[in-house]
Design an enzyme around this catalytic site. Sequence first.
Site, short mmCIF file in Angstrom:
data_model
loop_
_atom_site.label_atom_id
_atom_site.label_comp_id
_atom_site.label_asym_id
_atom_site.label_seq_id
_atom_site.Cartn_x
_atom_site.Cartn_y
_atom_site.Cartn_z
N PHE A 92 0.84 -1.21 0.00
CA PHE A 92 0.00 0.00 0.00
C PHE A 92 0.87 1.25 0.00
CE2 PHE A 92 -2.37 3.26 2.36
CZ PHE A 92 -3.60 3.23 1.72
N ASN A 194 -3.54 2.28 10.66
CA ASN A 194 -4.20 2.66 9.40
C ASN A 194 -4.56 1.35 8.70
OD1 ASN A 194 -5.17 3.75 7.07
ND2 ASN A 194 -3.17 4.28 6.23
N PRO A 195 -5.76 0.82 9.02
CA PRO A 195 -6.14 -0.50 8.51
C PRO A 195 -6.80 -0.40 7.13
CG PRO A 195 -7.87 0.35 9.90
CD PRO A 195 -6.82 1.45 9.81
C1 LIG Z 1 -4.18 0.69 4.42
S1 LIG Z 1 -2.75 -0.36 4.49
C2 LIG Z 1 -1.82 0.66 5.61
C3 LIG Z 1 -0.34 0.49 5.58
C4 LIG Z 1 0.42 1.56 6.40
N1 LIG Z 1 0.02 1.52 7.80
C5 LIG Z 1 0.23 2.95 5.83
O1 LIG Z 1 -0.36 3.81 6.51
O2 LIG Z 1 0.66 3.19 4.70
C6 LIG Z 1 -3.38 -1.67 5.52
C7 LIG Z 1 -2.41 -2.81 5.82
O3 LIG Z 1 -3.10 -3.72 6.71
C8 LIG Z 1 -2.72 -5.04 6.43
N2 LIG Z 1 -3.77 -5.93 7.01
C9 LIG Z 1 -5.01 -6.15 6.51
N3 LIG Z 1 -5.69 -6.97 7.35
C10 LIG Z 1 -4.85 -7.24 8.40
C11 LIG Z 1 -4.98 -8.02 9.58
N4 LIG Z 1 -6.11 -8.69 9.85
N5 LIG Z 1 -3.92 -8.10 10.42
C12 LIG Z 1 -2.76 -7.45 10.14
N6 LIG Z 1 -2.57 -6.68 9.03
C13 LIG Z 1 -3.62 -6.58 8.18
C14 LIG Z 1 -2.58 -5.07 4.92
O4 LIG Z 1 -1.76 -6.12 4.50
C15 LIG Z 1 -1.99 -3.66 4.64
O5 LIG Z 1 -0.58 -3.73 4.56
#
Ligand SMILES: C[S@@+](CC[C@H](N)C(=O)[O-])C[C@H]1O[C@@H](n2cnc3c(N)ncnc32)[C@H](O)[C@@H]1O
Length: 287
Positions: A92, A194-195
């Site tokens: 991302f 930031n999910p």
């Molecule tokens: C919107 S991106 C945010 C990345 C970073 N925090 C940023 O602000 O650029 C969301 C991230 O959450 C991870 N993700 C999604 N579901 C997850 C889960 N259940 N547990 C851990 N990570 C998760 C995805 O792989 C992705 O890398």
Amino acid sequence: MNRQPLRLAILEATRILERAGVASPRTDAELIAAHVLGVERGRLPLVPLVDPTVIDAIGQFVTQRAKRVPLQHLIGWAAMGDITVDVGAGVFVPRPETELLLEWGLKLIDGRKFPVVVDLCTGSGVLALAVAHARPDAVVYAVDIDSNALAWARHNAEARIAAGDTAIRLYSGDIADGSMFAELDGLVDLVLCNPPYVPEGTPVPPEVSDHDPAHAVFAPEGGLAVIRYAIDAAARLLRRGGGLAIEHDDTHGTAVPELVRARRVLTDVQDHPDLTGRPRFVTALRG
Ligand SMILES: C[S@@+](CC[C@H](N)C(=O)[O-])C[C@H]1O[C@@H](n2cnc3c(N)ncnc32)[C@H](O)[C@@H]1O
């Protein structure tokens, strides 16, 4: 060689990008020119004339950007706080709106010595690494579920160590797992998250649909599933007086604060707008 005005090349690039539907054509044209020339964007006015090879190189980047390849994939990095991280296929792209969440978190831990910080859903590692850079005394943990994202996070973490920053502790895991970081229960000063939060089925621009991993953008339960896990984890991990900040969809300015308020241990719940004034992230303290 017939040198040409950079200003005209940027104008032409802006026109092409505008026609292609790029949201910020002038900014992107300037950032591409700055990247090709190896100068900061603010210094472009100091470069009046450029060689045809530079015009060609700008043209090639503009062609890619007009196909809606994200600018950050073309230049290879994205900024957050005082650092940049490398980004590309499989991870991302960090967004400018997340800067505000970072600022809130850094302000909360200002004055606390050796704060423990957890970045849930770390992606490229950007929030964890920006905290580690701003606060060398912090102990920073970060987790992501995706091995591709973790490879980028590892690469970025190594680059930050080489630049003199403190190492972060990077984990592979699912934040739905109630035992994630159990050894930190009640000890954490700050949880940042930031999910993925866009409701499934929401139309998104090609930069997002074709290049951000879908599981980094969309979440089930109308976009709230991963946010619920983050709230559960924060309620468990935070120490009294510790704080939580979670980014959310702009349609969730009421729903997400309500979810946080439903956890009695979380107090002072507030929602915050992003740079464009849209509801963007919720914060709370552990009472
Ligand atoms: C919107 S991106 C945010 C990345 C970073 N925090 C940023 O602000 O650029 C969301 C991230 O959450 C991870 N993700 C999604 N579901 C997850 C889960 N259940 N547990 C851990 N990570 C998760 C995805 O792989 C992705 O890398």
